[in-house]
Design an enzyme around this catalytic site. Structure first.
Site: not given
Ligand code: UFG
Length: 326
Positions: A116, A140, A144
């Site tokens: 990841s 997490y 990894k």
């Molecule tokens: N976000 C929102 N509202 C929501 C959900 C997410 O604004 O309801 C924003 C988050 O704050 C973030 C972006 O959308 O800025 C993406 O969020 P995600 O949760 O979809 O994904 P992440 O980037 O947090 O996480 C992803 C993978 C993880 C991994 C990570 C690595 O899903 O498994 O990237 O940094 F660990």
């Protein structure tokens, strides 16, 4: 090749199984169904319903002589890993060590590990290449990275050819296979589910980041492109030791850009409430994918936002309660 896919009933695992079969490989699945879905497993495929924490059953399965192991099976929710870190160290790290051990014992020559972007933490660079500092900021990501290190040590010592594929933001759907986590924390399914389930509320987590529109920037990669990279990894990587490879598009998209494309695809405007920042969210995470192209000959072909959102929207409409098997 004869390939064992652990976590083959999960989101990225199931799409990879489909691609491996299309490429003519023989596939067997190993999954304990703690988060995977039985209906995501193709009928007739050999299925080992067992746990990575059971070394005896791993040894029995690996004795069936595989040319490669593709290892997805893991818990994958960042927030949950913060709340319950030992669940991640116990299942993901201990389980992976068992699996690598059984694969080495059985003489499996190739191993592909589902890693990841979380291993990088919050790097202060425009695009992240594989030499960027490894500084995960949550359990997490740390688990990894720990698995990558265990795999690197084992592969170096035995000559196994191992690849760690570091995914950025996996998304989209592939026909009847889609994204169904419980709870669902990811941006794209959350946006779309807010149009399907009236009780589901979607909010923007922070619009005061140092980015052009103030919302976080990520690198969204279609699950079909991710799956194709796994096929290429078992076919192309023949270098002993561990080769880490980023999988992303090298293009950053903000939360607001995703919402705009979702509005076009769904045909309705979204007007989400803006909440405070979600803890641990870096402002920008975008991959360099030069190494993936050089080593695997891989380039994303399905990761334009219209295709991602269109495929995901179709899947959620056809599966309003997800796989509905919990
Ligand atoms: N976000 C929102 N509202 C929501 C959900 C997410 O604004 O309801 C924003 C988050 O704050 C973030 C972006 O959308 O800025 C993406 O969020 P995600 O949760 O979809 O994904 P992440 O980037 O947090 O996480 C992803 C993978 C993880 C991994 C990570 C690595 O899903 O498994 O990237 O940094 F660990």
């Amino acid at each position: 090749m004869k390939v064992l896919v652990t976590g083959g009933a999960g989101y990225i695992g199931s799409v990879t199984v489909r691609r491996l079969l299309e490429h003519g490989h023989d596939v067997e699945i190993f999954d304990d169904f703690s988060t995977g879905h039985r209906s995501a497993v193709p009928a007739g495929l050999p299925l080992h319903d067992s746990s990575l924490l059971d070394p005896e059953s791993l040894a029995i399965v690996l004795a069936r002589r595989f040319d490669a192991v593709v290892h997805f099976a893991a818990f994958s929710l960042v927030g949950e890993s913060v709340a319950n870190p030992l669940k991640y160290w116990g299942n993901n790290v201990a389980g992976s060590v068992n699996l690598v051990g059984a694969a080495l014992e059985a003489g499996v020559p190739r191993f592909v590990f589902s890693s990841s972007a979380a291993v990088y933490g919050e790097p202060d660079v425009e695009t992240i290449d594989e030499d960027a500092r490894l500084a995960p900021v949550n359990p997490y990501g740390r688990t990894k990275l720990a698995i990558e290190w265990a795999l690197a040590d084992a592969a170096r010592q035995t000559g196994m050819c191992a690849t760690a594929l570091r995914y950025f933001n996996a998304c989209g759907a592939d026909g009847a296979l889609g994204e169904d986590h419980a709870p669902e924390t990811h941006l794209i399914p959350r946006i779309l589910l807010s149009r399907i389930d009236p009780n589901f509320e979607f909010q923007i987590f922070g619009d005061d980041y140092p980015t052009p529109d103030g919302t976080c920037i990520r690198d969204y990669i279609h699950v079909r492109d991710l799956a194709e990279a796994h096929v290429k990894a078992i076919e192309a990587v023949d270098r002993p030791g561990l080769t880490p490879i980023n999988l992303g598009t090298a293009t950053g998209r903000s939360v607001r850009e995703i919402i705009d494309v979702a509005s076009r695809v769904v045909g309705e405007d979204f007007a989400p409430v803006v909440r405070g920042r979600r803890s641990g969210d870096p402002a920008r995470l975008v991959a360099s994918n030069a190494k993936a192209e050089a080593v695997l000959g891989w380039r994303p072909v399905a990761s334009d936002l219209e295709t991602i959102l269109g495929d995901a929207w179709r899947w959620h409409q056809e599966h309003p309660r997800g796989y509905d098997d919990r």
